[in-house]
Scaffold this active site. Structure first.
Site, PDB file in Angstrom:
ATOM      1  N   HIS A 107       0.830  -1.201   0.000  1.00 63.71           N
ATOM      2  CA  HIS A 107       0.000   0.000   0.000  1.00 63.71           C
ATOM      3  C   HIS A 107       0.867   1.255   0.000  1.00 63.71           C
ATOM      4  O   HIS A 107       2.071   1.218   0.269  1.00 63.71           O
ATOM      5  CB  HIS A 107      -0.925   0.018   1.217  1.00 63.71           C
ATOM      6  N   ASP A 129       0.738   4.992   1.850  1.00 64.60           N
ATOM      7  CA  ASP A 129       0.068   5.631   2.984  1.00 64.60           C
ATOM      8  C   ASP A 129      -0.841   6.772   2.543  1.00 64.60           C
ATOM      9  O   ASP A 129      -0.453   7.628   1.737  1.00 64.60           O
ATOM     10  CB  ASP A 129       1.099   6.186   3.968  1.00 64.60           C
ATOM     11  N   HIS A 144       4.828   0.063   0.356  1.00 68.46           N
ATOM     12  CA  HIS A 144       5.533  -0.750   1.328  1.00 68.46           C
ATOM     13  C   HIS A 144       4.629  -1.841   1.893  1.00 68.46           C
ATOM     14  O   HIS A 144       3.407  -1.815   1.742  1.00 68.46           O
ATOM     15  CB  HIS A 144       6.122   0.105   2.457  1.00 68.46           C
ATOM     16  N   ARG A 183       5.950   6.424  14.437  1.00 65.96           N
ATOM     17  CA  ARG A 183       5.812   6.891  13.050  1.00 65.96           C
ATOM     18  C   ARG A 183       5.318   8.329  12.988  1.00 65.96           C
ATOM     19  O   ARG A 183       4.459   8.737  13.762  1.00 65.96           O
ATOM     20  CB  ARG A 183       4.837   5.980  12.306  1.00 65.96           C
TER      21      ARG A 183
END
Length: 307
Positions: free
Chosen positions: A133, A135, A283, A298
């Site tokens: 996918h 982000d 990723h 993150r």
């Protein structure tokens, strides 16, 4: 619970056959190769992914070092740092600020430190993380990038893989490139994030996050390189095609991220950091570490509408 809405899932009855050498280049055609006086670049593959030394990310980042960091990310698409001990949330925010402002994922728990999300996972046999996918592609202005720090890692497993979607585009046939030029696709969070929500929760989020359209092929906002921009969980259909045409074409396009020649794989250690260009790559977080634990922090970097 909400009635699950399933995104088109690729089928493997049409092998992605390719014979001979693939076209694998680091940068957009005509782009100059990076020259580095501060950073030490150690490539992990010839065209995507490099470990970087020569910089302590717990200290203030001077502008000359920041310029080299931006150049390295543009060239390698994902960059890695080891042994960044005593790395604080403030350091994390300062590093992300080299590229822009933090962006909060609307579906993550509220962070204790603004913009920094802690992702603690005990892997399950079936999870929602192990899918290719990009982000926030379900947002009108998708995230420009992400900065991910390993806090606690399993003794083995829990790697992350990135795929160069510029390389994926480069290796499409001329016929397929012509076919998808100018097409747009719908991106939607409901088939993934919404599958575990109640109808009321879906309706509440839907007011703020309606389906959006992005080009199937985008030009990177800095390099101008053409990049394939569809992904498995969030791209639900290509505008203007019949259901059968959609299934056939979207299957072929989303499967491109699975080709090993386009990928780099990173083995995490505690206090490692990865920064990736969210427009250039997809990723995949490998969910193979049950019953061990994986804790990451993150920050997503706010982007702009893509074209």
């Amino acid at each position: 619970m909400a009635t699950p809405v399933t995104a088109p899932q690729p089928v493997l009855d049409k092998p992605l056959q390719h014979y001979g050498r693939r076209t694998l280049v680091r940068a957009a055609p005509g782009a100059p190769q990076g020259s580095y006086k501060i950073l030490k670049i150690a490539p992990l593959t010839p065209h995507i992914g490099a470990e970087i030394g020569g910089v302590d990310l717990t200290r203030p980042i001077a502008e000359d070092a920041a310029a080299e960091l931006r150049r390295a990310l543009l060239e390698w698409k994902v960059v890695f740092f080891r042994d960044q001990h005593d790395f604080t949330p403030d350091d994390h925010l300062a590093l992300a600020a080299v590229w822009g402002s933090p962006e909060v994922n609307p579906f993550f728990p509220k962070a204790e430190t603004a913009g920094v999300s802690r992702l603690a996972k005990d892997a399950q046999a079936i999870g929602n993380e192990n899918i290719w996918h990009s982000d926030h592609s379900f947002m009108k202005a998708p995230a420009l990038g992400s900065v991910l720090r390993a806090v606690e890692v399993p003794a083995a497993g829990g790697d992350t893989i990135w795929a160069d979607m510029g390389a994926a585009y480069d290796n499409l046939s001329d016929e397929l490139k012509s076919r998808i030029e100018g097409l747009t696709a719908v991106h939607d969070w409901v088939p993934s994030w919404g599958s575990t929500m109640t109808d009321e929760q879906v309706a509440a989020f839907r007011e703020k996050l309606p389906p959006v359209e992005h080009p199937v092929v985008v030009r990177h906002p800095v390099s101008g390189r053409k990049t394939l921009y569809v992904n498995e969980p969030f791209t639900t259909r290509i505008v203007g095609l019949s259901e059968d045409e959609n299934r056939e074409l979207l299957d072929e396009l989303v499967l491109q991220a699975r080709i090993p020649e386009y990928q780099v794989r990173f083995r995490w250690q505690a206090d490692s950091i990865a920064i990736w260009d969210n427009i250039a790559v997809q990723h995949y977080a490998v969910n193979d570490y049950y019953p061990q634990r994986r804790v990451m922090e993150r920050i997503a970097i706010a982007g702009a509408p893509i074209s």
